[in-house]
Design an enzyme around this catalytic site. Structure first.
Site, short mmCIF file in Angstrom:
data_model
loop_
_atom_site.label_atom_id
_atom_site.label_comp_id
_atom_site.label_asym_id
_atom_site.label_seq_id
_atom_site.Cartn_x
_atom_site.Cartn_y
_atom_site.Cartn_z
N LYS A 213 137.38 60.28 132.84
CA LYS A 213 137.97 59.05 133.15
C LYS A 213 137.36 57.80 132.61
O LYS A 213 136.08 57.66 132.69
CB LYS A 213 138.28 59.02 134.46
CG LYS A 213 139.16 58.08 135.15
CD LYS A 213 139.67 58.05 136.70
CE LYS A 213 140.79 57.23 136.82
NZ LYS A 213 141.10 57.31 138.37
N GLU A 333 111.38 59.34 123.89
CA GLU A 333 110.74 58.27 124.69
C GLU A 333 109.90 58.86 126.04
O GLU A 333 108.96 58.36 126.54
CB GLU A 333 111.57 57.03 125.04
CG GLU A 333 111.69 56.37 123.76
CD GLU A 333 112.44 54.86 124.10
OE1 GLU A 333 111.80 54.00 124.28
OE2 GLU A 333 113.60 55.03 124.19
N1 LIG Z 1 145.03 58.26 139.89
C1 LIG Z 1 144.54 59.04 141.05
O1 LIG Z 1 144.61 59.95 141.11
C2 LIG Z 1 143.53 58.33 141.69
C3 LIG Z 1 143.24 58.61 143.07
N2 LIG Z 1 142.44 57.90 143.90
C4 LIG Z 1 142.85 60.17 143.23
O2 LIG Z 1 141.82 60.62 142.70
O3 LIG Z 1 142.92 61.11 144.14
#
Ligand SMILES: NC(=O)C[C@H](N)C(=O)O
Length: 378
Positions: A213, A333
């Site tokens: 995401k 590193e």
């Molecule tokens: N767009 C979403 O689905 C966000 C939500 N907070 C979830 O992950 O359930």
């Protein structure tokens, strides 16, 4: 008169008797039933050719509802999987669907218990040949972690597709119905077999290992930084798979007994970093630490020293990165060989954590063995 006299004769010949009227009505009624049955069995015959898809609903914004359309505020996981399915026209032309509710949570609350329930139900449905494919409805916040977890524990090559949405079901332009339609399209397609768990959102099909995401609220949020989408889907153009990633390793790990994975902490690196978050993680019983390092999985001298001490005590240390694309490479590193560290390669910290948990649960603790599990064959 003659005419008049002839009429009754004709009428007599053709007029149904008092008994005949109900008989004809009965015949018409039974023809009606037979025709309806034929149509129904035609439909059944058509439906019989469609794949059987098990929809496992977990909640998320795709099942979210707002009190009023004009407000941005909403609650995740308010609508059932069954209701979601009913709200999308045309799904019955793609597959024979059956929905089960596994949980009703926002995916910020996703947890081992739901993961284990999902993994066990999917495996059972495949092993008992109850379904040809599975679609999981899920929140987007941790969708990539669930996809990756299932990708690592579900056996077989039947399609498993995970789908969510960025806008709740009550939003003016909800993206959930279209995403669900496309997820079912992908799950129903035999070309989706053997590709591991696939995430389908906003017309893109992405692999469990790469998908992440990238935007807090936009519908264009999921992307695969290192290798791009596996394919594209839309209701008009259908499905276009890009070339399958060659040699990308997929291992299947045993789902551990019980309902909990070992504790593995993610420590986020930053400028002016000290050892406190690492010491905290250890004092809270972490069996492993994944470093969300700067750049190529780096961190400050004090943090590195603390990680080295942790590795000496038997805590698994995996260097990942807070940077969104690229690979973490061994011994650049940081002297991984000397310190007994593992690098996550392309896995972001949240996925490196899942793999570390599965490996620890499976009794793999030698750094060389751990490294092998992390290293995808590109
Ligand atoms: N767009 C979403 O689905 C966000 C939500 N907070 C979830 O992950 O359930």
């Amino acid at each position: 008169m003659t005419q008049h006299a002839a009429r009754p004769a004709i009428h007599r010949r053709n007029r149904p008797s008092i008994l005949a009227a109900p008989l004809i009505a009965l015949a018409l009624w039974s023809w009606g039933i037979a025709a309806a049955q034929a149509a129904e069995s035609g439909k059944d015959a058509m439906a019989a050719g469609l794949p059987r898809i098990l929809v496992l609903a977990t909640g998320g914004t795709i099942a979210g509802q707002a009190d009023a359309r004009a407000t941005g505020a909403y609650k995740s996981g308010q609508i059932t999987g069954e209701q979601l399915m009913q709200s999308v026209p045309g799904l019955d032309k793609l597959a024979r669907l059956n929905a089960e509710q596994i949980s009703s949570i926002g995916s910020q609350d996703m947890n081992d218990k739901v993961w284990f329930a999902l993994a066990r139900r999917i495996q059972e449905a495949f092993d008992k040949n109850e379904a040809d494919a599975v679609v999981i409805t899920h929140g987007t916040d941790t969708l990539e972690e669930t996809a990756f977890f299932l990708d690592n524990v579900v056996r077989g090559d039947k399609p498993v597709v995970i789908v969510g949405s960025m806008r709740p079901a009550t939003a003016v332009s909800a993206d959930g119905p279209g995403n669900l339609y496309e997820a079912v399209q992908v799950a129903a397609d035999p070309r989706s077999r053997g590709r591991g768990v696939l995430a389908v959102l906003n017309d893109k099909i992405q692999g469990a290992r790469s998908v992440t995401k990238t935007n807090t609220t936009s519908i264009e949020t999921f992307s695969s930084a290192n290798d791009g989408p596996v394919g594209y889907v839309d209701s008009a153009g259908g499905i276009r798979f890009m070339a399958q990633a060659q040699g990308l390793k997929r291992a299947t790990y045993q789902l551990p007994a019980g309902e909990q994975l070992p504790r593995v902490a993610i420590v986020y690196s930053h400028a002016n970093m000290d050892a406190v978050p690492i010491e905290d993680a250890i004092s809270h019983g972490a069996k492993g630490i994944v470093l969300a390092g700067v750049g190529d999985g780096n961190t400050s001298k004090p943090a590195l020293d603390a990680l080295e001490a942790a590795a000496k005590k038997g805590v698994i240390v995996v260097r990942s990165t807070r940077v969104r694309s690229g690979f973490v490479t061994r011994n650049v590193e940081v002297d991984d060989d000397k310190n007994g560290f593992v690098v996550s390669e392309d896995l972001n910290p949240q996925k490196a954590r899942v793999l570390t948990q599965l490996l620890i649960a499976g009794g793999v603790t030698a750094p060389a063995e751990l490294q092998k599990a992390f290293t995808a064959t590109w």
